[in-house]
Motif scaffolding. Structure first.
Motif, mmCIF file in Angstrom:
data_model
loop_
_atom_site.group_PDB
_atom_site.id
_atom_site.type_symbol
_atom_site.label_atom_id
_atom_site.label_comp_id
_atom_site.label_asym_id
_atom_site.label_seq_id
_atom_site.Cartn_x
_atom_site.Cartn_y
_atom_site.Cartn_z
ATOM 1 N N CYS A 49 0.835 -1.206 0.000
ATOM 2 C CA CYS A 49 0.000 0.000 0.000
ATOM 3 C C CYS A 49 0.870 1.256 0.000
ATOM 4 N N MET A 50 1.935 1.260 0.826
ATOM 5 C CA MET A 50 2.803 2.435 0.931
ATOM 6 C C MET A 50 3.527 2.723 -0.381
ATOM 7 N N ILE A 51 4.044 1.663 -1.036
ATOM 8 C CA ILE A 51 4.760 1.864 -2.308
ATOM 9 C C ILE A 51 3.812 2.422 -3.366
ATOM 10 N N LEU A 52 2.614 1.847 -3.442
ATOM 11 C CA LEU A 52 1.648 2.333 -4.429
ATOM 12 C C LEU A 52 1.202 3.760 -4.128
ATOM 13 N N GLU A 74 3.150 10.972 -8.808
ATOM 14 C CA GLU A 74 2.526 11.336 -10.085
ATOM 15 C C GLU A 74 1.531 12.486 -9.896
ATOM 16 N N TRP A 75 0.805 12.472 -8.777
ATOM 17 C CA TRP A 75 -0.192 13.502 -8.509
ATOM 18 C C TRP A 75 0.457 14.876 -8.332
ATOM 19 N N SER A 76 1.707 14.895 -7.851
ATOM 20 C CA SER A 76 2.377 16.167 -7.564
ATOM 21 C C SER A 76 3.026 16.796 -8.797
ATOM 22 N N PHE A 122 11.736 -0.503 -7.533
ATOM 23 C CA PHE A 122 10.542 0.092 -8.130
ATOM 24 C C PHE A 122 10.856 1.423 -8.814
ATOM 25 N N ASN A 123 11.819 2.161 -8.302
ATOM 26 C CA ASN A 123 12.250 3.382 -8.987
ATOM 27 C C ASN A 123 12.809 3.056 -10.362
ATOM 28 N N GLY A 124 13.625 1.987 -10.421
ATOM 29 C CA GLY A 124 14.170 1.555 -11.709
ATOM 30 C C GLY A 124 13.081 1.060 -12.638
ATOM 31 N N LEU A 125 12.118 0.343 -12.085
ATOM 32 C CA LEU A 125 11.016 -0.199 -12.882
ATOM 33 C C LEU A 125 10.138 0.915 -13.433
ATOM 34 N N LEU A 126 9.840 1.916 -12.585
ATOM 35 C CA LEU A 126 8.941 3.006 -12.970
ATOM 36 C C LEU A 126 9.675 4.162 -13.633
ATOM 37 N N GLU A 175 2.094 -0.341 -20.793
ATOM 38 C CA GLU A 175 1.450 -1.644 -20.669
ATOM 39 C C GLU A 175 2.349 -2.632 -19.934
ATOM 40 N N LYS A 176 3.668 -2.577 -20.207
ATOM 41 C CA LYS A 176 4.603 -3.455 -19.502
ATOM 42 C C LYS A 176 4.636 -3.114 -18.016
ATOM 43 N N LEU A 177 4.592 -1.822 -17.713
ATOM 44 C CA LEU A 177 4.582 -1.380 -16.314
ATOM 45 C C LEU A 177 3.327 -1.879 -15.607
ATOM 46 N N LEU A 178 2.178 -1.713 -16.260
ATOM 47 C CA LEU A 178 0.914 -2.151 -15.667
ATOM 48 C C LEU A 178 0.937 -3.654 -15.432
ATOM 49 N N GLY A 179 1.464 -4.404 -16.407
ATOM 50 C CA GLY A 179 1.540 -5.856 -16.276
ATOM 51 C C GLY A 179 2.476 -6.284 -15.167
ATOM 52 N N THR A 180 3.642 -5.632 -15.069
ATOM 53 C CA THR A 180 4.624 -5.992 -14.035
ATOM 54 C C THR A 180 4.088 -5.684 -12.640
ATOM 55 N N LEU A 181 3.498 -4.502 -12.481
ATOM 56 C CA LEU A 181 2.940 -4.141 -11.177
ATOM 57 C C LEU A 181 1.769 -5.053 -10.801
ATOM 58 N N SER A 182 0.956 -5.415 -11.796
ATOM 59 C CA SER A 182 -0.145 -6.349 -11.530
ATOM 60 C C SER A 182 0.404 -7.692 -11.079
#
Length: 789
Positions: free
Chosen positions: A34-37, A44-46, A355-359, A660-667
């Protein structure tokens, strides 16, 4: 009382180490996920909100109807800012600037290709970057000056004071450093390393001096005096194009800077969403995972109900009220949540670099931010109370007389509630499995869909500096072929896999004069189709054997279809006032979005001053590394003052699938966490059911039931729960994935496979999880359960 409850809570944790470990582990994983998400959502919101007047700042967009669609983009004419500044009283500042572009900036032998922008003074009034050195009021007035960011100044000058030092732009213009500013924040839509005056841009690009409402070539930012004027300003700006040129049918609109990053998708000239949709998914995912962890805590806590029943009975018998018992159970829950939060912090800190590297972002935990601690404290209290609510209310409800005489619980509403909670967990898990499978199916479908050309061993080389001189590109092409490193070479007017120029200024015989059609247009060199590996439908490609090809064009299949040409060869096309003859039809190939249909495209013969890249196909007979070394050496010989900028086309094309790759990996990751925590919840219910049915199981064993019979008996109920969860999850998942796929013109059909996989995996996981506990119960000695009867 608080001290006593704390002691009891600590003793219970220590006494039941296994349960405590499972509870703490489940909550820690849920909280960490939850914290990472939430950190990512907050990051992103900022975006673009770090500026003082961000709420009053807008990007000027253009919307135009073409090809039956409305296209909207943040490109505007060079005269837009001046018009808004002078004739719109509600506008405080209006600025025009280029978008960040690569330029060579050098200090002596130190040459760096950097992201630069050209802007006027109002740009720095609207976006108030922090000045470290220099006078903010006097910058960007002199033509030959430059503002550096802090990190770029360090790259060029190290620890020396850069003010009043000089650098060279593109080995031509000598510029004086007049200021140093803080780096553009990573969560900013405009990322650059230096800013130069707009007048310098006009000096270098003389074509940009001419006022032209039909040429959208820059970014226009507007800051209003107050937001009360927004509605009127947005209405007044709408027809600004038509007021200056009746032939231009485009509309203008003000798009809030704070929504620029998240709301980038437009439909019919209105913002309908964009990356914000992805953030909503992640936000939902964050709280669902946390809720699953809380449900898991509830199930495990109530599974120990028999052991806690006598404690409750004794405490009530000596005068404890239900309120005090509820307080104790909530304190235990909050204590476990606090310990889980500590472990969650460790997990977050360990996994954040990954996750920084992934995102591809630079988010960190700002421990000095009071808001962070406030949100964390709120999240911890929320988790503690939600997780502890059902156990506290349920365990504190036991009646002293009944539990002290002999505890037994009917499989009534309390069991039903836990079953509902487990079903809810597996509904979420099954939905995640289905959505993840469909995301990967869609990704593979698009990646494996024919793109119309051969990416294998195709290299793109940027044309820079002296390479633009007359004859240099042709010389380099011949040298590349002679070296043996390449087998085919051509030129292109822009990055091969990115967007480029488009126009509606095309007409032909039979065109409806009231219909606007947008064409992509690109300059190409000789041997283009052979080099990139596409084909011709009819006609020929440009060739040095035909000197008149400078007045010719080539069309792709989409253009021929859009124009309704029955005999495209020899068709005369009016392109920006020039009569050009079509000599060939090229097969459609993807240069922009792989998810949308190929746009109509016009190709013309490249001029030297319009050539931006060289495209070369590497020789299959040569080692790739050797070929790349030869290419680099030849390019350096041609232009030693620039670093060689080359890349494989397939690597650039791969970036199109990043979201799409990001969404798939995070899922995958968070779906895995959700399934793991759901298994813990299922284990909790299995423990509870086994505890309640141990006498029944013992009697069955005495009467001759085998371990297999008992395992079947215990697993049957849980398989039913998971089956019910799948029945609920399937239509929900179908609605979600159908809506997600609707955004793509090219989309995979929804098959039975994802649903079958979700059902199979969830049932298999349930059986394995329950069997771990069921085997232990089934093999227990019946005497232990029946000796008091």
């Amino acid at each position: 009382m608080f001290k006593l409850n704390l002691k009891i809570a600590l003793r219970n944790l220590w006494k039941n180490k296994g349960f405590s470990l499972i509870n703490i582990g489940g909550l820690a994983i849920g909280l960490a996920s939850c914290m990472i998400l939430l950190l990512y959502v907050a990051y992103e919101w900022s975006y673009d909100k770090q500026f003082k007047n961000n709420d009053k700042t807008y990007v000027v967009y253009q919307s135009v109807v073409a090809n039956g669609k409305t296209f909207s983009w943040g490109w505007t004419p060079n005269v837009m800012a001046e018009e808004l500044q002078q004739k719109f009283p509600s506008v405080k500042y209006a600025s025009h600037s280029t978008y960040p572009r690569p330029n060579l900036v050098s200090d002596g032998e130190k040459k760096i290709s950097s992201k630069v922008i050209y802007a006027d003074q109002n740009f720095l009034k609207i976006l108030d970057y922090k000045f470290i050195k220099g006078n903010a009021e006097k910058t960007l007035t002199d033509v030959n000056t430059i503002i550096l960011t802090k990190s770029f100044a360090a790259k060029l000058f190290g620890n020396e004071d850069p003010i009043n030092k000089t650098v060279k732009l593109e080995n031509q213009d000598v510029l004086k450093v007049e200021a140093v500013i803080e780096d553009a924040p990573a969560n900013s839509s405009i990322i650059f390393e230096c800013i130069m005056p707009w007048q310098l841009f006009l000096k270098r690009e003389t074509w940009a001096k001419e006022p032209n409402w039909g040429n959208n070539m820059c970014l226009t930012l507007v800051q209003l005096k107050n937001n009360d004027a927004f509605s009127k300003a947005n209405a007044d700006i709408k027809d600004i194009y038509k007021k200056h040129n009746k032939e231009i049918t485009a509309d203008a609109l003000l798009h809030p800077l704070t929504k620029w990053h998240l709301y980038g998708d437009f439909e019919n000239g209105k913002s309908i969403g964009g990356k914000i949709d992805q953030l909503k998914i992640f936000l939902l995912l964050a709280f669902c995972i946390l809720l699953i962890a809380c449900v898991n805590f509830m199930n495990l806590s109530t599974a120990r109900s028999e052991r806690r029943a006598k404690e409750v009975g004794v405490r009530k018998a000596i005068g404890s009220t239900r309120k005090s018992l509820i307080s104790q159970f909530f304190l235990e829950s909050l204590l476990i949540t606090f310990i889980s939060t500590v472990f969650a912090f460790i997990l977050v800190e360990v996994s954040l670099p990954y996750f920084n590297g992934l995102l591809d972002i630079k988010q960190t935990i700002d421990y000095e931010n009071g808001m962070f601690w406030l949100v964390l404290f709120g999240l911890m209290i929320f988790t503690g109370f939600i997780a502890g609510s059902y156990p506290a209310l349920y365990l504190s409800s036991f009646e002293p007389i009944k539990v002290l005489k002999g505890f037994s619980v009917k499989t009534d509403s309390s069991v039903s509630v836990r079953r509902v909670l487990v079903i809810g967990q597996f509904v979420f898990a099954a939905c995640l499995i289905i959505c993840t499978v469909v995301i990967y199916q869609q990704l593979n479908y698009i990646k494996n869909k024919p793109i119309g050309y051969n990416q294998s061993n195709l290299v793109q080389i940027d044309v820079q500096g002296k390479m633009r001189d007359a004859g240099k590109v042709e010389l380099l092409k011949s040298q590349l072929l002679k070296s043996g490193a390449t087998v085919n070479v051509t030129t292109f007017s822009s990055d091969f896999t990115e967007g480029g120029n488009n126009t509606t200024g095309v007409s032909w015989e039979g065109k409806n004069p009231n219909e606007l059609i947008s064409f992509n247009h690109r300059g190409i060199g000789y041997d283009f189709t052979e080099t990139v590996g596409t084909g011709l439908v009819s006609g020929r490609e440009f060739s040095s054997k035909f000197p008149n090809d400078t007045s010719g064009v080539m069309l792709n299949e989409a253009a021929v279809k859009m124009m309704g040409l029955k005999n495209p060869l020899g068709a005369v096309i009016d392109f920006w006032g020039s009569k050009l003859t079509n000599v060939g039809v090229v097969k459609d190939f993807v240069v922009e979005s792989a998810y949308q249909k190929v746009a109509p495209m016009i190709f013309y013969l490249n001029r030297t001053d319009n050539t931006n890249v060289i495209i070369a196909r590497l020789s299959p007979d040569e080692n790739i590394s050797t070929s790349l070394e030869k290419i680099d050496e030849l390019v350096k010989q041609m232009e030693p003052n620039y670093p060689v900028n080359r890349k494989f086309v397939n690597e650039s094309f791969e970036l199109k699938f990043q979201n799409e790759k990001l969404l798939g990996t995070l899922s995958n990751w968070f779906g895995g966490f959700a399934i793991f925590i759901s298994c813990l919840g299922l284990l909790g219910l299995a423990l509870f059911m086994a505890e309640q049915r141990k006498k029944e199981i013992s009697i069955r064993k005495v009467l001759g039931a085998s371990t297999g019979n008992i395992l079947t008996l215990l697993n049957k109920d849980f398989i039913k729960l998971v089956a019910i969860a799948n029945i609920i999850a399937f239509p929900l998942a179908y609605i979600i994935i159908d809506k997600w796929l609707s955004a793509y013109e090219y989309r995979v059909s929804i098959s039975f496979l994802p649903f079958a996989l979700a059902g199979g995996i969830s049932i298999l996981i349930a059986v394995l999880t329950v069997s771990i506990q069921s085997v232990k119960v089934a093999k227990a000695n019946p005497v232990d359960a029946l000796k008091y009867e």
